[in-house]
Design a protein around this motif. Structure first.
Motif, PDB file in Angstrom:
ATOM      1  N   PRO A  95      -6.477  46.951  25.315  1.00  0.00           N
ATOM      2  CA  PRO A  95      -5.868  47.880  24.368  1.00  0.00           C
ATOM      3  C   PRO A  95      -4.766  47.202  23.549  1.00  0.00           C
ATOM      4  O   PRO A  95      -4.102  46.290  24.039  1.00  0.00           O
ATOM      5  CB  PRO A  95      -5.260  48.951  25.275  1.00  0.00           C
ATOM      6  N   ASN A  96      -4.602  47.645  22.330  1.00  0.00           N
ATOM      7  CA  ASN A  96      -3.498  47.235  21.470  1.00  0.00           C
ATOM      8  C   ASN A  96      -3.491  45.769  21.033  1.00  0.00           C
ATOM      9  O   ASN A  96      -2.465  45.260  20.610  1.00  0.00           O
ATOM     10  CB  ASN A  96      -2.156  47.559  22.144  1.00  0.00           C
ATOM     11  N   VAL A 153      -7.571  46.633  13.583  1.00  0.00           N
ATOM     12  CA  VAL A 153      -7.189  45.902  12.380  1.00  0.00           C
ATOM     13  C   VAL A 153      -8.310  44.943  11.999  1.00  0.00           C
ATOM     14  O   VAL A 153      -8.701  44.840  10.831  1.00  0.00           O
ATOM     15  CB  VAL A 153      -5.873  45.124  12.590  1.00  0.00           C
ATOM     16  N   SER A 208      -2.318  51.478  15.548  1.00  0.00           N
ATOM     17  CA  SER A 208      -0.921  51.753  15.845  1.00  0.00           C
ATOM     18  C   SER A 208      -0.490  50.877  16.985  1.00  0.00           C
ATOM     19  O   SER A 208      -1.330  50.420  17.752  1.00  0.00           O
ATOM     20  CB  SER A 208      -0.728  53.200  16.297  1.00  0.00           C
ATOM     21  N   ASN A 209       0.840  50.703  17.096  1.00  0.00           N
ATOM     22  CA  ASN A 209       1.327  49.820  18.152  1.00  0.00           C
ATOM     23  C   ASN A 209       1.530  50.557  19.470  1.00  0.00           C
ATOM     24  O   ASN A 209       2.637  50.719  19.933  1.00  0.00           O
ATOM     25  CB  ASN A 209       2.628  49.166  17.698  1.00  0.00           C
ATOM     26  N   TYR A 210       0.446  51.050  20.044  1.00  0.00           N
ATOM     27  CA  TYR A 210       0.470  51.522  21.426  1.00  0.00           C
ATOM     28  C   TYR A 210      -0.937  51.500  21.989  1.00  0.00           C
ATOM     29  O   TYR A 210      -1.898  51.649  21.241  1.00  0.00           O
ATOM     30  CB  TYR A 210       1.105  52.917  21.558  1.00  0.00           C
ATOM     31  N   THR A 237      -4.941  53.780  20.976  1.00  0.00           N
ATOM     32  CA  THR A 237      -5.039  54.360  19.639  1.00  0.00           C
ATOM     33  C   THR A 237      -6.472  54.789  19.356  1.00  0.00           C
ATOM     34  O   THR A 237      -6.730  55.905  18.930  1.00  0.00           O
ATOM     35  CB  THR A 237      -4.627  53.336  18.562  1.00  0.00           C
ATOM     36  N   PRO A 257     -13.138  51.226  22.116  1.00  0.00           N
ATOM     37  CA  PRO A 257     -11.798  51.467  22.662  1.00  0.00           C
ATOM     38  C   PRO A 257     -11.369  50.322  23.575  1.00  0.00           C
ATOM     39  O   PRO A 257     -12.216  49.672  24.181  1.00  0.00           O
ATOM     40  CB  PRO A 257     -11.966  52.743  23.482  1.00  0.00           C
ATOM     41  N   LYS A 285      -2.432  38.079  16.384  1.00  0.00           N
ATOM     42  CA  LYS A 285      -0.972  38.077  16.496  1.00  0.00           C
ATOM     43  C   LYS A 285      -0.403  36.677  16.707  1.00  0.00           C
ATOM     44  O   LYS A 285       0.597  36.498  17.396  1.00  0.00           O
ATOM     45  CB  LYS A 285      -0.506  39.001  17.630  1.00  0.00           C
ATOM     46  N   VAL A 326      -6.147  34.050  14.466  1.00  0.00           N
ATOM     47  CA  VAL A 326      -5.938  34.744  13.189  1.00  0.00           C
ATOM     48  C   VAL A 326      -4.610  35.496  13.160  1.00  0.00           C
ATOM     49  O   VAL A 326      -3.977  35.710  14.188  1.00  0.00           O
ATOM     50  CB  VAL A 326      -7.046  35.800  12.921  1.00  0.00           C
ATOM     51  N   ALA A 364      -4.294  38.997  12.021  1.00  0.00           N
ATOM     52  CA  ALA A 364      -5.234  40.034  11.585  1.00  0.00           C
ATOM     53  C   ALA A 364      -4.660  40.897  10.475  1.00  0.00           C
ATOM     54  O   ALA A 364      -5.354  41.245   9.515  1.00  0.00           O
ATOM     55  CB  ALA A 364      -5.644  40.901  12.770  1.00  0.00           C
TER      56      ALA A 364
HETATM   57  N1  LIG Z   1       1.961  40.871  13.310  1.00  0.00           N
HETATM   58  C1  LIG Z   1       0.700  41.166  13.649  1.00  0.00           C
HETATM   59  N2  LIG Z   1       0.430  42.412  14.063  1.00  0.00           N
HETATM   60  C2  LIG Z   1      -0.838  42.697  14.420  1.00  0.00           C
HETATM   61  C3  LIG Z   1      -1.885  41.743  14.355  1.00  0.00           C
HETATM   62  N3  LIG Z   1      -3.024  42.331  14.769  1.00  0.00           N
HETATM   63  C4  LIG Z   1      -2.718  43.603  15.075  1.00  0.00           C
HETATM   64  N4  LIG Z   1      -1.402  43.849  14.863  1.00  0.00           N
HETATM   65  C5  LIG Z   1      -0.684  45.107  15.142  1.00  0.00           C
HETATM   66  O1  LIG Z   1      -0.934  45.421  16.494  1.00  0.00           O
HETATM   67  C6  LIG Z   1      -0.997  46.834  16.692  1.00  0.00           C
HETATM   68  C7  LIG Z   1      -2.251  47.229  17.418  1.00  0.00           C
HETATM   69  O2  LIG Z   1      -3.364  47.086  16.570  1.00  0.00           O
HETATM   70  P1  LIG Z   1      -4.687  48.000  16.745  1.00  0.00           P
HETATM   71  O3  LIG Z   1      -5.681  47.502  15.768  1.00  0.00           O
HETATM   72  O4  LIG Z   1      -4.341  49.445  16.747  1.00  0.00           O
HETATM   73  O5  LIG Z   1      -5.115  47.591  18.216  1.00  0.00           O
HETATM   74  P2  LIG Z   1      -6.430  48.024  18.993  1.00  0.00           P
HETATM   75  O6  LIG Z   1      -6.883  46.820  19.730  1.00  0.00           O
HETATM   76  O7  LIG Z   1      -7.405  48.680  18.098  1.00  0.00           O
HETATM   77  O8  LIG Z   1      -5.787  49.039  20.027  1.00  0.00           O
HETATM   78  P3  LIG Z   1      -6.472  50.264  20.826  1.00  0.00           P
HETATM   79  O9  LIG Z   1      -7.262  51.047  19.844  1.00  0.00           O
HETATM   80  O10 LIG Z   1      -5.287  51.012  21.354  1.00  0.00           O
HETATM   81  O11 LIG Z   1      -7.274  49.656  21.907  1.00  0.00           O
HETATM   82  C8  LIG Z   1      -0.852  47.443  15.315  1.00  0.00           C
HETATM   83  O12 LIG Z   1       0.482  47.873  15.160  1.00  0.00           O
HETATM   84  C9  LIG Z   1      -1.193  46.302  14.373  1.00  0.00           C
HETATM   85  O13 LIG Z   1      -0.534  46.430  13.144  1.00  0.00           O
HETATM   86  C10 LIG Z   1      -1.557  40.393  13.902  1.00  0.00           C
HETATM   87  O14 LIG Z   1      -2.390  39.498  13.846  1.00  0.00           O
HETATM   88  N5  LIG Z   1      -0.238  40.190  13.568  1.00  0.00           N
END
Ligand SMILES: Nc1nc2c(ncn2[C@@H]2O[C@H](COP(=O)(O)OP(=O)(O)OP(=O)(O)O)[C@@H](O)[C@H]2O)c(=O)[nH]1
Ligand SMILES: [Mg+2]
Lengths: 576, 74
Positions: free
Chosen positions: A9-10, A15, A28-30, A33, A55, A114, A141, A143
């Motif tokens: 997750p997260n 993205v 979102s950052n939790y 999402t 998910p 990230k 990357v 993202a």
């Molecule tokens: N700075 C930065 N932020 C990132 C990057 N990739 C994702 N984020 C941030 O990380 C957070 C989580 O991203 P999501 O795409 O919601 O993550 P997810 O894997 O889909 O998460 P779940 O749906 O909860 O499983 C968001 O706030 C994004 O903006 C990156 O490469 N760099």
């Protein structure tokens, strides 16, 4: 060709999904999402590939609904390649899922996100070495900025054109402790962490995690959010939309209406009184309610919510609310659906999926309907009570809150078992990405306009038609005695109650033309907010929790609402 | 000295035992908490959750679950 995006997750899967497909998936950052699968066509390999956003899950053995959805898809093997998305700030923890995926012997590449944040934190990963050890391709990357994807695109296209996708061969131990041991050894070889001075965000993390500072700060933040939402909402209404409506739109409608002869059609569309919150006309009341009264608040609420989401504050709030939540049978993460529900019930119900047990879902669902009026309802309550001192609006909201808490306290005692324990990952704070905020706001506002506006207009039209055929009067005859005796509400309000479950905010608007007293308005507002979920949320609830639970939740709702509306009306009588 | 995670001081700790059913074990294991793993307790809410650092991430663990995790200081 089918690609699945799989990862903890997260980590940034949504993205990446948005980048690959050009769609907007909410990110979102939790953790948690995305709770359902999303599909889209990617621009990679000549639009021939489908991408699925799955998910997040920590392992293939997860227990929550979202995690089960994920592991079902992954284990079905109904896809051609896995894009395993990992967070480079958390390499070690992320590798467990990677090993489980490698053991499936399906084609796989890794996308490490990230990397920008990792660099700032002094985390240095030797991706080439990692790639050699795991014997698969890895693409680092950023993202959110779209950096690093061109290499991915090139390589993936080449692989696809070859058509024979390589399958991982590395030996994976089956026991989980052995897996962790292997991961520990790999991490030691490829990752170096340099000491850096804590950044501003890291200091902020510290003071919002340590209880002594975190709890008072949470209070302050909630109060500030409330005022900011009101400030922005009111501001847009008073300085932008209301003047626009009165100075430009109303004259237009006036002119337009003069083309019609008096009669049936004119009555339906314009009704007798065209003043928005007095009469009941599709073209004036309908537009005024949707755009002038409700939209500014919806906008303000989602703006604040999106910023808090992207910074990463919600999980920390959940931690702070955990102890209180246990008293009403939830754990802290149960507050996430409730917060979503303050905007609209539908996404709130979807995010019930982050809870595990049915017990918690029942309590959270009941609480969702009782305690958190959605933004359109709240905005209408503000509007209809705006000519009285603010304290009365306050009383209505405090009473709604109090009843909700009391009801779930009772529910918690009634249901067998105890609440689950909180168990969540708390992500580091991120600087909100402006582009992402705009994306999200646009998505949510569009959603609101598409869902709400036709309903508001349709509802008003329907009421006018019913009124003309005197059906409303008929309904009133049956319901009036009940409402009148129990709640001391005038007869006409019964028709509103009928409409209330179609669309709550319309129902509250409908109160306006009846010249109710302050007391009557307050009681009707409480009743309309609590007595039954709106149609849309009943549908979603049915889909998510099934017939039986939905039925119980609705009955419980109605019961509580009847009892406490009665108490409310009696106590208001005593008070003034 | 062995104690449970809810009672332990805010320090670096080693997990020595997890007293939980299959489900809890699975959950904790998949997040990197298993017999012998090193964690750091960083905050604790009165009658509320405990926050630990595991590998490079922070986890919030409800009090009930934290009481099932037996640790010793390292
Ligand atoms: N700075 C930065 N932020 C990132 C990057 N990739 C994702 N984020 C941030 O990380 C957070 C989580 O991203 P999501 O795409 O919601 O993550 P997810 O894997 O889909 O998460 P779940 O749906 O909860 O499983 C968001 O706030 C994004 O903006 C990156 O490469 N760099
Ligand atoms: Mg997602």
């Amino acid at each position: 060709m089918k690609i699945v995006l799989v990862g903890n997750p997260n980590v940034g899967k949504s993205v990446v999904f948005s980048y690959l497909t050009g769609y907007t998936a909410i990110s979102s950052n939790y953790p948690g999402t995305t709770v359902d699968i999303l599909k889209g066509k990617t621009r990679l390999c000549n639009n021939e590939c489908e991408v699925v956003d799955v998910p997040g899950c920590y392992s293939l053995e997860g227990e929550s609904v979202a995690e089960k959805v994920a592991s079902e898809i992954i284990k079905s093997k109904d896809y051609d390649i896995i894009f395993n998305v990992i967070d480079s700030n958390n390499l070690e923890r992320n590798l467990l899922l990677t090993l489980e995926l490698l053991a499936l012997r399906k084609p796989i590449v890794i996308i490490a996100t990230k990397t920008d944040i990792a660099k700032n934190k002094g985390i240095d990963i030797d991706y080439d070495n990692l790639s050699d050890i795991l014997d698969i391709k890895i693409f680092p990357v950023v993202a959110t900025a779209g950096i690093g994807f061109s290499v991915l695109e090139r390589e993936v296209s080449a692989v696809f054109n070859n058509f024979k996708l390589p399958v991982p061969k590395i030996e994976i131990p089956s026991d989980i402790t052995e897996k962790w041991k292997m991961i520990g050894e790999i991490t030691l070889k490829v990752q170096k962490i340099y000491h850096k001075h804590p950044s501003f965000l890291e200091r902020l993390e510290e003071i919002t995690t340590t209880p002594v500072t975190a709890i008072p700060l949470a209070f302050v933040l909630i109060i500030i959010s409330f005022y900011v939402i009101r400030f922005i909402g009111e501001g847009i209404i008073n300085y932008v939309f209301d003047p626009l409506f009165n100075n430009y739109y109303m004259p237009l409608v006036d002119r337009f209406s003069s083309f019609f002869n008096e009669g049936f059609l004119k009555n339906i569309i314009f009704s007798k009184n065209m003043t928005p919150l007095e009469g009941f006309s599709v073209l004036t009341t309908g537009i005024y309610v949707s755009f002038v009264v409700v939209l500014p608040y919806v906008f303000a609420f989602y703006l604040i919510l999106s910023v808090l989401e992207d910074i990463g504050y919600l999980p920390r709030l959940a931690v702070i609310l955990d102890r209180l939540s246990h008293k009403i049978g939830l754990h802290g993460y149960g507050s996430i659906p409730l917060i979503m529900g303050l905007g609209c019930k539908v996404p709130g119900i979807f995010s019930l999926r982050i809870l595990e047990s049915n017990r918690e879902k029942i309590i959270a669902a009941s609480l969702l309907f009782l305690i958190s009026p959605c933004m359109p309802q709240s905005a209408m309550i503000f509007a209809i009570l705006s000519k009285y001192p603010l304290i009365y609006t306050g009383i209505v909201f405090v009473y709604i809150f109090f009843v909700g808490i009391l009801a779930s306290y009772v529910l918690n005692k009634m249901l067998k078992g105890t609440s689950d324990d909180l168990f969540i990952e708390i992500p580091p704070y991120h600087k909100p990405v402006f582009k992402n905020l705009v994306f999200k706001m646009r998505l949510r506002i569009t959603q609101f306009l598409l869902d709400a506006v036709p309903f508001v207009m349709g509802g008003i039209l329907l009421i006018n038609i019913l009124d003309i055929f005197s059906i409303l009067d008929l309904l009133s005859k049956y319901f009036a005695p009940v409402l009148n005796k129990i709640f001391s509400l005038p007869a006409q309000t019964s028709s509103i109650v009928m409409l209330g479950f179609l669309k709550k905010d319309v129902a509250i608007t409908l109160l306006a033309p009846f010249n109710l007293s302050l007391k009557e308005i307050m009681v009707s507002c409480f009743f309309l907010v609590t007595y039954m979920p709106c149609l849309a949320s009943i549908f979603v609830l049915l889909k998510e929790l099934g017939k039986k639970i939905t039925f119980y939740v609705i009955v419980f709702n109605l019961l509580i609402s009847l009892i406490f509306t009665f108490i409310f009306s009696q106590s208001l009588k005593l008070l003034f | 000295m062995k104690t449970n995670l809810a009672k332990a001081n805010n320090k670096k700790l080693k997990v020595v035992q997890i007293n939980g059913g299959h489900n809890i074990l699975k959950k904790l294991n998949s997040m990197g908490i298993f017999d012998g793993s090193l964690i750091e307790k960083i905050a604790s809410y009165n009658h509320g959750p405990v926050i630990v650092k595991v590998m490079n991430s922070q986890l919030a663990i409800g009090r009930g679950m934290a009481e099932k995790i037996i640790v010793e200081e390292v």
